[in-house]
Motif scaffolding. Structure first.
Motif, PDB file in Angstrom:
ATOM      1  N   LYS A  84       1.062  -1.107   0.312  1.00  0.00           N
ATOM      2  CA  LYS A  84      -0.287   0.386  -0.157  1.00  0.00           C
ATOM      3  C   LYS A  84       0.710   1.611  -0.329  1.00  0.00           C
ATOM      4  CE  LYS A  84      -4.076   2.258   2.348  1.00  0.00           C
ATOM      5  NZ  LYS A  84      -4.572   1.915   4.116  1.00  0.00           N
ATOM      6  N   THR A  85       0.635   2.358  -0.774  1.00  0.00           N
ATOM      7  CA  THR A  85       1.431   3.620  -0.735  1.00  0.00           C
ATOM      8  C   THR A  85      -0.441   4.914  -0.122  1.00  0.00           C
ATOM      9  OG1 THR A  85       0.636   3.678  -3.267  1.00  0.00           O
ATOM     10  CG2 THR A  85       2.356   3.183  -2.112  1.00  0.00           C
ATOM     11  N   ASP A  86       0.234   5.130   0.707  1.00  0.00           N
ATOM     12  CA  ASP A  86      -0.396   6.605   0.750  1.00  0.00           C
ATOM     13  C   ASP A  86       0.379   7.685   1.414  1.00  0.00           C
ATOM     14  OD1 ASP A  86      -2.771   7.441   1.645  1.00  0.00           O
ATOM     15  OD2 ASP A  86      -2.801   6.361   3.508  1.00  0.00           O
ATOM     16  N   CYS A  87       0.410   9.128   1.117  1.00  0.00           N
ATOM     17  CA  CYS A  87       0.459  10.298   1.118  1.00  0.00           C
ATOM     18  C   CYS A  87      -0.711  11.449   1.840  1.00  0.00           C
ATOM     19  CB  CYS A  87       1.437  10.605  -0.247  1.00  0.00           C
ATOM     20  SG  CYS A  87      -0.394  10.942  -1.214  1.00  0.00           S
ATOM     21  N   VAL A 177       7.212   6.330  -4.858  1.00  0.00           N
ATOM     22  CA  VAL A 177       6.279   5.876  -5.813  1.00  0.00           C
ATOM     23  C   VAL A 177       5.403   6.545  -5.366  1.00  0.00           C
ATOM     24  CG1 VAL A 177       8.203   3.775  -7.485  1.00  0.00           C
ATOM     25  CG2 VAL A 177       5.937   3.638  -6.002  1.00  0.00           C
ATOM     26  N   ALA A 178       4.802   6.681  -4.939  1.00  0.00           N
ATOM     27  CA  ALA A 178       3.161   7.719  -4.002  1.00  0.00           C
ATOM     28  C   ALA A 178       2.839   8.415  -4.376  1.00  0.00           C
ATOM     29  CB  ALA A 178       4.171   7.666  -1.652  1.00  0.00           C
ATOM     30  N   PRO A 179       4.023   9.643  -4.903  1.00  0.00           N
ATOM     31  CA  PRO A 179       2.840  10.602  -5.735  1.00  0.00           C
ATOM     32  C   PRO A 179       2.628  10.129  -6.262  1.00  0.00           C
ATOM     33  CG  PRO A 179       5.424  10.652  -4.341  1.00  0.00           C
ATOM     34  CD  PRO A 179       5.004   9.639  -4.682  1.00  0.00           C
ATOM     35  N   SER A 180       3.033   8.822  -7.506  1.00  0.00           N
ATOM     36  CA  SER A 180       2.530   8.680  -8.421  1.00  0.00           C
ATOM     37  C   SER A 180       0.832   8.567  -8.476  1.00  0.00           C
ATOM     38  CB  SER A 180       2.815   7.724  -9.641  1.00  0.00           C
ATOM     39  OG  SER A 180       2.882   6.496  -8.021  1.00  0.00           O
TER      40      SER A 180
END
Length: 203
Positions: A84-87, A177-180
């Motif tokens: 998982k990615t988050d920002c 790479v989360a901002p993608s």
């Protein structure tokens, strides 16, 4: 009795001699690379049988004024399970961002109904703060307290542990790479950005 100037010259001569010795030693080491003593290789290790490992990391982008979070779940064979990615924004202190990453992972795993989990961060201060029972009314302390509440209510055979950055490369790459993605994103299949890393760490 030596004058102040003489003492200063004596100290300067001693300093120059010491620098020459250091320079010669450095030259010797470069000339004989096999003589350099290397430290232990730090690498990711799989959890014990029946457990999952969640690697967590946060990265900080000044241009975007954003904190990015990466989380990767692997099983006791080292195989990819989910990621998982988050920002979020605005930027914050490193310890606060890492603590938010831990809280994000704890909440996600709670929703997945997983137990027997090792949560791993490369921020030693946050891990030590979480595992202590000290009260703290700061912003960081409030986030840590929320993490403890989630942890105590949902995880019986789990731990929050520190590991060095060299063993946290997969989570770090995910955070990068989360901002993608415009919002939080869950990967059910191993994303290309960490495929080689995971394959290498299984060897």
């Amino acid at each position: 009795m030596k004058t102040v100037v003489e003492r200063a010259r004596h100290l300067l001569d001693g300093w120059r001699t010491a620098q020459e010795v250091i320079s010669h030693k450095a030259t010797d080491i470069l000339a004989k690379p096999n003589s350099v003593i290397h430290g232990p290789v730090i690498k990711w290790t799989q959890p014990v049988y029946g457990k999952y490992k969640y690697n967590i990391d946060a990265s900080f982008s000044d241009p975007l004024n954003m904190v990015d979070i990466g989380i990767c779940i692997r099983d006791d064979q080292g195989d990819f399970v989910m990621a998982k990615t988050d920002c979020f924004s605005p930027l914050c202190d490193v310890d606060v961002g890492e603590a938010v990453g831990l809280h994000t992972a704890l909440q996600w795993v709670t929703d997945l109904h997983y137990d027997n989990v090792d949560f791993v961060l490369d921020c030693k201060f946050v891990v030590e703060h979480f595992n202590s029972n000290l009260g703290d009314s700061s912003e960081l302390g409030c986030i840590i307290q929320a993490c403890r509440q989630l942890f105590d209510c949902n995880f019986q055979n789990s731990h929050v542990e520190f590991n060095r950055r060299q063993a946290n490369g997969v989570a770090h790459e995910l955070a990068r790479v989360a901002p993608s993605h415009a919002s939080s994103h869950v990967y059910d299949d191993v994303p290309s950005c960490i495929r080689d890393l995971i394959a290498n760490e299984k060897q």
